[in-house]
Every structure is written in structure tokens, then in C-alpha cells.
Design an enzyme around this catalytic site. Structure first.
Site, PDB file in Angstrom:
ATOM      1  N   ARG A  44       5.475   2.377   1.367  1.00  0.00           N
ATOM      2  CA  ARG A  44       5.228   3.444   2.340  1.00  0.00           C
ATOM      3  C   ARG A  44       5.229   2.881   3.754  1.00  0.00           C
ATOM      4  O   ARG A  44       5.775   3.499   4.671  1.00  0.00           O
ATOM      5  CB  ARG A  44       3.895   4.141   2.044  1.00  0.00           C
ATOM      6  CG  ARG A  44       3.903   4.996   0.797  1.00  0.00           C
ATOM      7  CD  ARG A  44       2.597   5.743   0.629  1.00  0.00           C
ATOM      8  NE  ARG A  44       2.421   6.757   1.662  1.00  0.00           N
ATOM      9  CZ  ARG A  44       1.257   7.342   1.943  1.00  0.00           C
ATOM     10  NH1 ARG A  44       0.157   6.996   1.282  1.00  0.00           N
ATOM     11  NH2 ARG A  44       1.188   8.257   2.882  1.00  0.00           N
TER      12      ARG A  44
ATOM     13  N   CYS B 270      -4.342   4.435   7.854  1.00  0.00           N
ATOM     14  CA  CYS B 270      -3.644   4.522   6.566  1.00  0.00           C
ATOM     15  C   CYS B 270      -2.810   5.796   6.606  1.00  0.00           C
ATOM     16  O   CYS B 270      -2.150   6.075   7.593  1.00  0.00           O
ATOM     17  CB  CYS B 270      -4.642   4.508   5.412  1.00  0.00           C
ATOM     18  SG  CYS B 270      -5.941   5.766   5.561  1.00  0.00           S
TER      19      CYS B 270
END
Length: 295
Positions: A194, A253
């Protein structure tokens, strides 16, 4: 007072001493928002209160006139899991009976991931006596800890009063202003695919904030599901930072949740408390005009 971690044995000692404490179960699943509470109802530490990520630890986004989800106007951050205002969160704590003189113990079944959100929010409200049950429910059960099924009796309403924030919350505007400067070191806690932009299962844009370093939150745990020893964590963060000032670190995040294990790990390692960009990638990538980096 426990302020970072405590073991299952230490929790049992507190219970045996009839200490003023409240235990919170923060189990959650991003792909099935109802499953965490179902697991709680199947088995939890006796007396534990369930803290739902979407309802108790976030101020859920609402659709605007065009059908796009937006954070409530009084939320403390944007992103997929907007932080509620300090006042709104204090109201929730009061509703479950948590008081200023209590020790908070937080846990989950998810590698110390979701419970970190509540730990950080308590510090943000000025409550120092908050600790993660190291290893979560699995560690509790492995040491013979009792579990209970079903719901718990409701608690009397308290009057929790927020104090001076003990942890720093950073906005998108601050991150943009300091981008690429030595006063800011971004650490992204998402998994490497990611971060690189190879995949993005949750947000509309793949990639990461330019210049951000990558440390997946699971890197802080050992094979037993507990946080690694302090000296090992310190060595790993020093290697990641490569001489950068640890006081400049801002963690993020996808939505401000899984960044917190990195915050906790740095404190275990002896670093001073570091900042959280709670809006994280989900707010950054939805803000028009902001740069994206891949690879």
C-alpha cells in the site's frame, strides 16, 4: 500507574487488589464492522467495556449534498475514521462510567492495533493512566485468564473531565506546511504494497505522502504477539530514522488507527512522545491538489 504496557499477570494483580480500573475491548475488523462486537459477546475479559471503532472512537463521516462522505464539522480530524472532538469523546467515556481517577487497560484480538487508538485518545484527553494489555486477549487466555460471554451490566454515569493534551495531533495543513523540511519526519504504518502504491483496497488513490518513511505497524510485534523488547525497538527505529531527529516524527497510516502501535513502540524504546496525523492517507488523498508519491 501503567502508562504504556502491562502484562496479563499485572492486570490480574490490579483486579485482585480491587484497583480503580476499567478494561476496554477494542476488537474490530475493517472489512466487517459488526464482527468485533460479536467476538466481544462471545468472549471477553470479565467486566470489559466494548469500544467500537466506528461509533465510540470515531465521529462517523456523513454524506454531503452530493453523496460524498465528509467528517462532521466539529470532528478533530478528517479521513475514514475522523477523531471526535475531545468534548464528544469525554461524553462517551462518562456514559460508560470511566472516571478521571481510573486506570484504563485496553486490548484487542488484532495484534495490539485497534486498542492503540483508545490508548492514544485517552492521552489526548490528558489521561496518563492508560496502558495496552500486551499481547491482547490471546495473551490473557494463554496465562489462564478467565473470559466471559454476553454483555456486561451498564455502569453509572461519571463526569470525566478532559485535561491538557498529553499527545500532539497534527493537521493536514501542518503536514503540507512542513513537507520536505527537517522539522518533520513522516512515518507511514501501512503495509509495504500500500505504501508503494501497488494496491489500495480502502482509499481512492494509491501511494504515499512524498518523503514518508515506511514501518508497517506489525513490525513492532514479536512472534508471540507482544511488543518487541525496548532495546530491539530502539535499534530498529534508529535504523529507520538514519540520524533524523526523533522529536520531528509524525506518524500516520490509512485512517489514523494503525499508526498508533508505532507511537507506542517508540515510547517503549525510550523516545519522547511523537505526533499523530490522524487524518492520515485517507484524508491526504481526498484533499485536492496534494502530491502523491509511488514506489
Amino acid at each position: 500507574m501503567y502508562t504504556t504496557l502491562l502484562s496479563a499477570e499485572q492486570l490480574r494483580d490490579l483486579q485482585a487488589a480491587k484497583a480503580r480500573l476499567m478494561v476496554f475491548d477494542c476488537t474490530f475488523d475493517l472489512m466487517d464492522a459488526a464482527s468485533g462486537e460479536k467476538q466481544y459477546l462471545q468472549a471477553h475479559i470479565p467486566g470489559a467495556v466494548y469500544a467500537h471503532l466506528d461509533h465510540a472512537l470515531s465521529d462517523p463521516p456523513q454524506p454531503d449534498a452530493e453523496g460524498h462522505l465528509r467528517a462532521p464539522v466539529d470532528a478533530a480530524s478528517g479521513g475514514r475514521h475522523p477523531l471526535p472532538s475531545r468534548e464528544k469523546f469525554a461524553t462517551w467515556l462518562s456514559s460508560v462510567g470511566f472516571a478521571n481517577d481510573m486506570q484504563a487497560v485496553v486490548y484487542d484480538r488484532n495484534g495490539n492495533n485497534y486498542c492503540g487508538r483508545l490508548w492514544w485518545m485517552l492521552k489526548w484527553l490528558g489521561h496518563e493512566a492508560a496502558a495496552v494489555l500486551d499481547g491482547g486477549l490471546q495473551a490473557w487466555q494463554a496465562t489462564g485468564g478467565e473470559v466471559r460471554a454476553g454483555s456486561e451490566p451498564s455502569h453509572f454515569q461519571s463526569n470525566f473531565q478532559p485535561g491538557r493534551p498529553l499527545r500532539r495531533l497534527v493537521t493536514t495543513q501542518e503536514v503540507v506546511r512542513n513537507l520536505g523540511q527537517q522539522v518533520q519526519t513522516l512515518i507511514d504504518a501501512r503495509a509495504l504494497p500500500r505504501y508503494r502504491g501497488d494496491v489500495e483496497p480502502l482509499d481512492p488513490v494509491a501511494g504515499h505522502i512524498p518523503g514518508a518513511l515506511n514501518r508497517p505497524f506489525g513490525s513492532n510485534m514479536g512472534p508471540d504477539g507482544r511488543f518487541k523488547p525496548a532495546d530491539q525497538l530502539r535499534a530498529e527505529f534508529e535504523q529507520l530514522l538514519q540520524g533524523r531527529d526523533s522529536r520531528t516524527v509524525v506518524h500516520h497510516c490509512g485512517s489514523g488507527v494503525s499508526a498508533v502501535p508505532n507511537i507506542i513502540a517508540m515510547e517503549i524504546a525510550g523516545f519522547a512522545p511523537t505526533a499523530l496525523y490522524a487524518g492520515s492517507w485517507s484524508e491526504w488523498c481526498r484533499t485536492p491538489g496534494l502530491p502523491v508519491e509511488k514506489s
